[in-house]
Write a protein that holds these residues in place. Structure first.
Motif, PDB file in Angstrom:
ATOM      1  N   ASP A 618      24.747 -29.438 106.411  1.00  0.00           N
ATOM      2  CA  ASP A 618      26.089 -29.633 106.485  1.00  0.00           C
ATOM      3  C   ASP A 618      26.747 -29.448 105.163  1.00  0.00           C
ATOM      4  OD1 ASP A 618      24.935 -31.666 105.033  1.00  0.00           O
ATOM      5  OD2 ASP A 618      25.328 -33.285 106.569  1.00  0.00           O
ATOM      6  N   VAL A 619      26.037 -29.972 103.948  1.00  0.00           N
ATOM      7  CA  VAL A 619      26.815 -29.669 102.592  1.00  0.00           C
ATOM      8  C   VAL A 619      26.942 -28.135 102.220  1.00  0.00           C
ATOM      9  CG1 VAL A 619      26.669 -30.419 100.069  1.00  0.00           C
ATOM     10  CG2 VAL A 619      26.023 -32.017 101.954  1.00  0.00           C
ATOM     11  N   CYS A 620      26.081 -27.545 102.181  1.00  0.00           N
ATOM     12  CA  CYS A 620      26.004 -26.046 101.790  1.00  0.00           C
ATOM     13  C   CYS A 620      26.952 -25.247 102.437  1.00  0.00           C
ATOM     14  CB  CYS A 620      24.601 -25.492 101.630  1.00  0.00           C
ATOM     15  SG  CYS A 620      23.480 -26.373 100.585  1.00  0.00           S
ATOM     16  N   PRO A 621      26.857 -25.293 104.064  1.00  0.00           N
ATOM     17  CA  PRO A 621      28.105 -24.492 104.483  1.00  0.00           C
ATOM     18  C   PRO A 621      29.314 -24.797 104.315  1.00  0.00           C
ATOM     19  CG  PRO A 621      26.703 -25.778 106.015  1.00  0.00           C
ATOM     20  CD  PRO A 621      25.923 -25.733 104.724  1.00  0.00           C
ATOM     21  N   GLU A 622      29.636 -26.167 103.904  1.00  0.00           N
ATOM     22  CA  GLU A 622      31.084 -26.814 103.645  1.00  0.00           C
ATOM     23  C   GLU A 622      31.409 -26.248 102.348  1.00  0.00           C
ATOM     24  OE1 GLU A 622      30.561 -30.935 103.885  1.00  0.00           O
ATOM     25  OE2 GLU A 622      30.479 -31.108 106.299  1.00  0.00           O
ATOM     26  N   GLU A 623      30.510 -26.387 101.534  1.00  0.00           N
ATOM     27  CA  GLU A 623      30.766 -26.024 100.134  1.00  0.00           C
ATOM     28  C   GLU A 623      30.910 -24.129 100.102  1.00  0.00           C
ATOM     29  OE1 GLU A 623      31.168 -28.075  97.029  1.00  0.00           O
ATOM     30  OE2 GLU A 623      31.502 -29.273  98.921  1.00  0.00           O
ATOM     31  N   LEU A 624      30.240 -23.694 100.721  1.00  0.00           N
ATOM     32  CA  LEU A 624      30.403 -22.206 100.745  1.00  0.00           C
ATOM     33  C   LEU A 624      31.941 -21.897 101.392  1.00  0.00           C
ATOM     34  CD1 LEU A 624      26.911 -20.661 101.591  1.00  0.00           C
ATOM     35  CD2 LEU A 624      28.336 -20.511  99.346  1.00  0.00           C
ATOM     36  N   GLU A 625      32.016 -22.417 102.481  1.00  0.00           N
ATOM     37  CA  GLU A 625      33.508 -22.158 103.166  1.00  0.00           C
ATOM     38  C   GLU A 625      34.716 -22.425 102.229  1.00  0.00           C
ATOM     39  OE1 GLU A 625      33.612 -24.665 106.684  1.00  0.00           O
ATOM     40  OE2 GLU A 625      32.176 -23.109 107.859  1.00  0.00           O
ATOM     41  N   LYS A 626      34.497 -23.604 101.185  1.00  0.00           N
ATOM     42  CA  LYS A 626      35.419 -24.051 100.267  1.00  0.00           C
ATOM     43  C   LYS A 626      35.563 -23.176  99.211  1.00  0.00           C
ATOM     44  CE  LYS A 626      34.537 -27.320  97.727  1.00  0.00           C
ATOM     45  NZ  LYS A 626      34.383 -28.809  97.090  1.00  0.00           N
ATOM     46  N   LEU A 627      34.278 -22.472  98.821  1.00  0.00           N
ATOM     47  CA  LEU A 627      34.257 -21.698  97.713  1.00  0.00           C
ATOM     48  C   LEU A 627      35.079 -20.126  98.325  1.00  0.00           C
ATOM     49  CD1 LEU A 627      31.269 -20.584  95.634  1.00  0.00           C
ATOM     50  CD2 LEU A 627      32.563 -18.894  96.641  1.00  0.00           C
ATOM     51  N   CYS A 628      34.536 -19.600  99.310  1.00  0.00           N
ATOM     52  CA  CYS A 628      35.026 -18.567 100.002  1.00  0.00           C
ATOM     53  C   CYS A 628      36.729 -18.482 100.363  1.00  0.00           C
ATOM     54  CB  CYS A 628      34.477 -18.042 101.343  1.00  0.00           C
ATOM     55  SG  CYS A 628      32.809 -17.634 100.667  1.00  0.00           S
ATOM     56  N   ARG A 629      37.072 -19.917 100.738  1.00  0.00           N
ATOM     57  CA  ARG A 629      38.624 -19.983 101.128  1.00  0.00           C
ATOM     58  C   ARG A 629      39.469 -20.045  99.462  1.00  0.00           C
ATOM     59  NH1 ARG A 629      43.426 -19.137 103.210  1.00  0.00           N
ATOM     60  NH2 ARG A 629      44.551 -21.010 102.871  1.00  0.00           N
ATOM     61  N   ALA A 630      38.919 -20.418  98.600  1.00  0.00           N
ATOM     62  CA  ALA A 630      39.371 -20.496  97.208  1.00  0.00           C
ATOM     63  C   ALA A 630      39.515 -18.910  96.934  1.00  0.00           C
ATOM     64  CB  ALA A 630      38.636 -21.350  96.240  1.00  0.00           C
ATOM     65  N   VAL A 631      38.436 -18.260  96.770  1.00  0.00           N
ATOM     66  CA  VAL A 631      38.705 -16.751  96.502  1.00  0.00           C
ATOM     67  C   VAL A 631      39.543 -16.081  97.449  1.00  0.00           C
ATOM     68  CG1 VAL A 631      37.414 -14.713  96.686  1.00  0.00           C
ATOM     69  CG2 VAL A 631      36.207 -16.665  96.126  1.00  0.00           C
ATOM     70  N   GLU A 632      39.858 -16.385  98.460  1.00  0.00           N
ATOM     71  CA  GLU A 632      40.740 -15.905  99.675  1.00  0.00           C
ATOM     72  C   GLU A 632      42.149 -16.244  98.912  1.00  0.00           C
ATOM     73  OE1 GLU A 632      40.037 -17.078 103.202  1.00  0.00           O
ATOM     74  OE2 GLU A 632      38.298 -15.674 103.767  1.00  0.00           O
ATOM     75  N   LEU A 633      42.248 -17.438  98.441  1.00  0.00           N
ATOM     76  CA  LEU A 633      43.666 -17.852  97.831  1.00  0.00           C
ATOM     77  C   LEU A 633      43.989 -17.375  96.675  1.00  0.00           C
ATOM     78  CD1 LEU A 633      43.408 -21.719  98.457  1.00  0.00           C
ATOM     79  CD2 LEU A 633      44.849 -20.239  99.705  1.00  0.00           C
ATOM     80  N   LEU A 634      42.948 -16.982  95.947  1.00  0.00           N
ATOM     81  CA  LEU A 634      43.136 -16.033  94.544  1.00  0.00           C
ATOM     82  C   LEU A 634      43.541 -14.605  94.742  1.00  0.00           C
ATOM     83  CD1 LEU A 634      40.179 -17.851  92.689  1.00  0.00           C
ATOM     84  CD2 LEU A 634      42.599 -18.039  92.081  1.00  0.00           C
ATOM     85  N   GLU A 635      42.746 -14.181  96.021  1.00  0.00           N
ATOM     86  CA  GLU A 635      42.964 -12.666  96.106  1.00  0.00           C
ATOM     87  C   GLU A 635      44.480 -12.419  96.818  1.00  0.00           C
ATOM     88  OE1 GLU A 635      38.652 -11.441  97.826  1.00  0.00           O
ATOM     89  OE2 GLU A 635      40.099 -12.162  99.227  1.00  0.00           O
ATOM     90  N   ALA A 636      45.298 -13.511  97.103  1.00  0.00           N
ATOM     91  CA  ALA A 636      46.491 -13.413  97.738  1.00  0.00           C
ATOM     92  C   ALA A 636      47.602 -13.438  96.492  1.00  0.00           C
ATOM     93  CB  ALA A 636      47.106 -14.458  98.575  1.00  0.00           C
ATOM     94  N   VAL A 637      47.291 -13.575  95.182  1.00  0.00           N
ATOM     95  CA  VAL A 637      48.151 -13.824  94.118  1.00  0.00           C
ATOM     96  C   VAL A 637      47.929 -12.428  93.502  1.00  0.00           C
ATOM     97  CG1 VAL A 637      48.401 -14.717  91.885  1.00  0.00           C
ATOM     98  CG2 VAL A 637      47.536 -16.167  93.704  1.00  0.00           C
ATOM     99  N   PRO A 638      49.190 -11.667  93.211  1.00  0.00           N
ATOM    100  CA  PRO A 638      49.390 -10.470  92.642  1.00  0.00           C
ATOM    101  C   PRO A 638      48.923 -10.525  91.163  1.00  0.00           C
ATOM    102  CG  PRO A 638      51.260 -10.706  94.123  1.00  0.00           C
ATOM    103  CD  PRO A 638      50.389 -12.222  94.015  1.00  0.00           C
ATOM    104  N   GLY A 639      48.074  -9.483  90.578  1.00  0.00           N
ATOM    105  CA  GLY A 639      48.012  -9.400  89.456  1.00  0.00           C
ATOM    106  C   GLY A 639      46.684 -10.173  88.780  1.00  0.00           C
ATOM    107  N   LEU A 640      46.007 -11.018  89.677  1.00  0.00           N
ATOM    108  CA  LEU A 640      44.953 -11.750  89.102  1.00  0.00           C
ATOM    109  C   LEU A 640      43.417 -10.894  89.293  1.00  0.00           C
ATOM    110  CD1 LEU A 640      45.090 -15.454  90.447  1.00  0.00           C
ATOM    111  CD2 LEU A 640      45.805 -14.521  88.186  1.00  0.00           C
ATOM    112  N   PRO A 641      42.777 -11.010  88.546  1.00  0.00           N
ATOM    113  CA  PRO A 641      41.324 -10.273  88.291  1.00  0.00           C
ATOM    114  C   PRO A 641      40.611 -10.811  89.774  1.00  0.00           C
ATOM    115  CG  PRO A 641      41.232 -11.575  86.720  1.00  0.00           C
ATOM    116  CD  PRO A 641      42.706 -11.939  87.178  1.00  0.00           C
ATOM    117  N   PRO A 642      39.798  -9.809  90.488  1.00  0.00           N
ATOM    118  CA  PRO A 642      39.084 -10.159  91.383  1.00  0.00           C
ATOM    119  C   PRO A 642      37.988 -11.274  90.761  1.00  0.00           C
ATOM    120  CG  PRO A 642      38.300  -8.139  90.910  1.00  0.00           C
ATOM    121  CD  PRO A 642      39.622  -8.629  90.172  1.00  0.00           C
TER     122      PRO A 642
END
Length: 750
Positions: A618-642
């Motif tokens: 449970d813990v690791c898949p939950e943390e990975l989903e959160k990490l990847c969701r944060a990456v998606e939110l950052l990808e949606a901001v123009p001008g930020l590095p990947p």
């Protein structure tokens, strides 16, 4: 020969506040040494000395009598001026001697260090060293000389031949509540040092809530006594006053402190530990002529720690004192996980969560040490055994922000920690609504002979918070505890010559009319003093304009101070990150295609890194989903590095490259996975101080891996910029990463 006096009469004499003659003191020490004095009589004399005190002459006589109660060491003429030692009055987490002795030997000194065991809530150097399998603390004088000839240093206990009177008194002071007596401490410390035939001695006299002396003034009294008596014994003696309110370093407990001392010998470890090692060693190198001043001495000590020469001396010292060669080599050259395996681990490793949110003001050393003492890390009576595996690792430090539920302490015990102990440990964590102010410097004073005024240490090298800039997450739980830098490694300035205190300016005469009015002319509210006319009043609009201007200036000043404070926090954080060097050790792993990867592949880009395993329910898949969701939110901001999402397994036995590839492909298209051999994965986890422990397999062969649940943010320079626990949401994580990107400053060289 001194005519003996009945011991009860001597006890009565001191009890009544009278002065003991030199011959009477020698008679008392002779009774202690020869065994003719009963333990009850010795305890009564100790208490009489504690309550009535001793003058300087009595203290010197007691020290000489104890020093001559046994055999004195003799050294070759070629060692003249090079035989040095250090002594500490005891603290929580004080493992300085383990790193200092070999570092001094690497600089050309001879260090016959005679140390003690744990006393009260403070730890003992001998107890720490005995956590190493095979280490012998009892060496004969001939064996000590042989060790110094071959290695340059040794750390031993009081033998029956060296200062035997102190061996008896040292063990009884703890159980007779006379530990804090200035004459007894002075005689105990210096009798051993006099028997060593030292050229120079530095004393670390601690003060604070977890020290024998709570205030700097009381510690100064002891320091001056030690310096005065040491000088009269012919030893070049200097005392350093250091604070002991929080633990020194991050680890408390015998085996854990050995591991942390090895980090210091690797050139790393907690900044405050390195600072104290180099400050004390720098003074000794200056005193024995190896350095032109204390500052140059600190540089030489630091070089011995950084180039590995001190660690090599430590390894040789272990071999000279009974540790098998293979054990000594693996302990000094192995990875953190290999070192921990050699020393052993406690049955239970338990992390305590913060009960509420707030900024860490401090972690109090005394309640922490008292709980560990009750769990077996210390002794209540002389001769009691100690458990070397009991201890604690600090996961946070002053200046960090904690959320409720996040771990702040890792406790190692044998299943004996109850709810009362947990409550007491929680009392050690002091939280507040705002970040704490800059703490005072770790080293407060240096006292030199002959009885000069104490030389204050400049405020510039103040010990900074072991924390993050506002809005960051606290440090992590890992190996020996991932957290923010403990304290700045800055050292005090070189010892200047004594300077007479400044003469205060003369008080000017009372010439103001208000001060010279006669009693017959009382000054009432609003009255104008005699001889003065009432000043003209400004028009209302002008007063309003002035008030507005003042308010504007005050607001601008407040904004400036706020920005300046934030700038200083960022600069201090950069310095702290350089000192911590978290994640800077290289590692060699493979990605899901089998291609080799190392730390160099992470440079030049932002990385969100998580350690876990694919069989986690449970813990690791939950943390990975959160990490990847944060990456998606950052990808949606123009001008930020990947941002590169990265997963490193802690279970290489089951997570090969193919298994990782299958597991990660459903989380994020750019999520990379790394694996390797068990040793490679341990090295990578150790670089980030990630705690990893595989549990026992069930009948089907399945098992769970216990590990630190943390996500690390790495900047383009490869430094860990932040870390996040389970309580952070994806939105909060993305917001924090964006803030780091916008305020990013590469770490300057140095």
């Amino acid at each position: 020969m001194d005519s003996p006096s009945p011991l009860p009469s001597l006890i009565r004499k001191k009890r009544d506040g009278e002065r003991l003659e030199d011959a009477e003191i020698r008679g008392f020490v002779r009774g202690v040494t020869e065994g003719t004095a009963q333990q009850g009589q010795i305890g009564a004399m100790l208490m009489a000395i504690r309550l009535r005190g001793m003058d300087a002459g009595e203290t010197l006589a007691l020290t000489r009598a104890m020093a001559t109660s046994g055999r004195a060491l003799a050294w070759p003429p070629a060692w003249h001026g090079l035989v040095v030692d250090k002594h500490s009055t005891g603290g929580v987490g004080d493992k300085v001697s383990l790193a200092l002795a070999p570092a001094l030997a690497a600089c050309g000194c001879k260090v016959p260090m005679i140390s003690g065991r744990g006393l009260g809530h403070t730890g003992g150097t001998l107890d720490k060293l005995e956590a190493i399998p095979g280490f012998r603390v009892s060496l004969s004088p001939e064996e000590m000389r042989s060790a110094l000839e071959r290695v340059g240093c040794c750390i031993v206990g009081q033998s029956e031949e060296l200062a035997p009177a102190d061996r008896v008194l040292y063990g009884l002071r703890d159980v007779t509540a006379t530990v804090d007596s200035v004459p007894l401490i002075t005689a105990s410390i210096l009798s051993k040092k006099a028997a060593e035939q030292l050229s120079a001695l530095v004393l670390d006299v601690k003060f604070g809530s977890a020290a024998l002396y709570p205030t700097q003034d009381s510690a100064r009294e002891l320091a001056r006594s030690l310096v005065e008596v040491g000088t009269q014994l012919g030893i070049r003696t200097v005392a350093v006053l250091s604070r002991m309110d929080q633990p020194l370093g991050w680890a408390v407990g015998n085996s854990l402190e050995v591991l942390e001392a090895l980090e210091c010998l690797d050139g790393g470890g907690p900044p405050d530990l390195r600072q104290l090692v180099t400050v004390l060693g720098g003074v000794l190198l200056w005193q024995c002529g190896k350095a032109a001043g204390a500052a140059q001495g600190r540089e030489l000590l630091g070089r011995a720690l950084d180039d590995g020469s001190a660690r090599s001396i430590f390894e040789a010292m272990l071999g000279a004192q009974g540790v098998p060669h293979d054990t000594a080599h693996r302990l000094c050259s192995g990875t953190p996980a290999q070192r921990r395996q050699l020393l052993g681990t406690a049955k239970i490793c338990e992390e305590l969560p913060a009960l509420q949110e707030g900024w860490v003001q401090e972690v109090r050393a005394l309640p922490l040490a008292q709980v560990l003492h009750g769990l077996g890390a210390g002794r209540s009576r002389a001769g009691d055994p100690v458990d070397p595996l009991v201890g604690a690792e600090l996961l946070v430090g002053a200046g960090q922000h904690l959320r409720a539920g996040e771990p702040w302490l890792r406790v190692h015990h044998e299943g004996t920690l109850g709810e009362g102990g947990r409550r007491a440990l929680q009392d050690a964590l002091c939280l507040g609504p705002e970040p704490p102010r800059d703490p005072p410097p770790l080293v407060a004073e240096t006292i030199t002979p002959p009885s000069p005024p104490a030389v204050p240490v400049p405020a510039a090298p103040a010990r900074p918070h072991r924390g993050e800039s506002p809005g960051t997450e606290p440090g992590t739980g890992a190996g020996v505890g991932q957290r923010s830098p403990r304290r700045d490694a800055a050292s005090p300035a070189p010892l200047p010559p004594p300077v007479p205190p400044p003469v205060p300016p003369a008080v000017p005469p009372l010439c103001h009319p208000l001060c010279q009015r006669p009693p017959s002319q009382p000054l009432t509210a609003g009255a104008v003093p005699p001889g003065r006319s009432e000043p003209p009043r400004l028009p209302l609009w002008q007063r309003a304009a002035v008030a507005g201007a003042v308010a504007g200036l005050a607001g601008a000043g407040w904004l400036y101070l706020r920005r300046e404070k934030e700038r200083r926090l960022r600069q201090r954080r950069l310095r702290d990150l350089r000192a911590l060097a978290l994640g800077q050790a290289d590692f060699q792993l493979q990605d899901t295609s089998g291609a080799p990867r190392s730390r160099a592949d992470l440079l030049g880009r932002w990385v969100l890194l998580y350690f876990g395993f694919t069989h986690c329910p449970d813990v690791c898949p939950e943390e990975l989903e959160k990490l990847c969701r944060a990456v998606e939110l950052l990808e949606a901001v123009p001008g930020l590095p990947p941002v590169q999402p990265l997963f490193i397994t802690v279970d290489p036995a089951r997570d090969d490259a193919a298994a990782l590839g299958r597991y990660l492909r459903d989380f994020h298209p750019r999520l990379q996975g790394l694996t390797g051999t068990a040793e490679q994965v341990r090295a990578a986890a150790g670089a980030f101080r990630v705690y990893v422990s595989a549990g026992p397999p069930d009948p089907d062969g399945d098992y769970v891996v216990d590990h630190s649940v943390l996500t690390f943010l790495l900047g383009p320079d490869g430094l860990v910029r932040d870390c996040y626990g389970r309580s952070r949401t994806a939105e909060e994580l993305a917001k924090s990463v964006r803030g780091h990107m916008e305020s990013y400053e590469p770490l300057p060289p140095g």
